[in-house]
Design an enzyme around this catalytic site. Structure first.
Site: not given
Ligand code: NI
Length: 178
Positions: A46, A51, A92-93, A134-135, A138
């Protein structure tokens, strides 16, 4: 298509609140393609536009094991969530190598526009429900470690900063001698 740079925690720009997309046009479709390429290249499931330093309400996901079922959502909103909650480890990336336990609603319904501009509703449970929450966080400038104690967050920041220093050192060492 081109891969984009992913902001790393604790970058201040991860805190910006994304604005609503006015129209799902060629620019947004290009953003979606680039975000998918970025997500797949980073082996993520995701990615939120926040991000990649684009502060508009766009997220991409692919929770399939075959990495061939991309989902792009524009202006996603949670329209229902279960009172039942579940706790599970998340990564998370923007925080590579960090995994922490987070509590989320077990099931959610999300309304969003697809890349085709059509309104759709997604009823999700399991990993997809977690990933959507989660997304969408963000897009509100939130990251999954926000609920942890400040001591734990400080430890995570220190660990990420050390990782970045080591990566920069490795890059210098592998540079050609001139
Ligand atoms: Ni994330």
């Amino acid at each position: 298509m081109s891969a984009l740079t992913i902001l790393r925690y604790p970058a201040a720009r991860l805190r910006r609140v994304a604005r609503t997309v006015e129209a799902v046009d060629a620019r947004i479709r290009t953003l979606i393609e680039d975000m998918l390429e970025t997500m797949y290249a980073a082996s993520g499931i995701g990615l939120a536009a926040t991000q990649v330093d684009v502060h508009e309400r766009v997220v991409v996901l692919d929770i399939s094991e075959t990495h061939d079922q991309p989902l792009a959502l524009v202006n996603p909103e949670i329209v229902w969530e279960s009172s039942e909650h579940v706790r599970g480890d998340e990564g998370c990336l923007s925080l590579p190598g960090i995994q922490e336990s987070v509590e989320r609603a077990a099931r959610v319904t999300v309304a969003a526009l697809g890349a085709d501009g059509q309104l759709r509703r997604i009823e999700a449970d399991g990993l997809l429900a977690v990933c959507l929450q989660h997304e969408l966080d963000h897009l509100q400038g939130k990251v999954f470690v926000d609920a942890l104690s400040s001591l734990k967050r400080t430890r995570i920041k220190t660990r990420l900063q050390k990782q970045e220093r080591e990566a920069a050192r490795d890059a210098r060492q592998s540079a050609p001698a001139l």
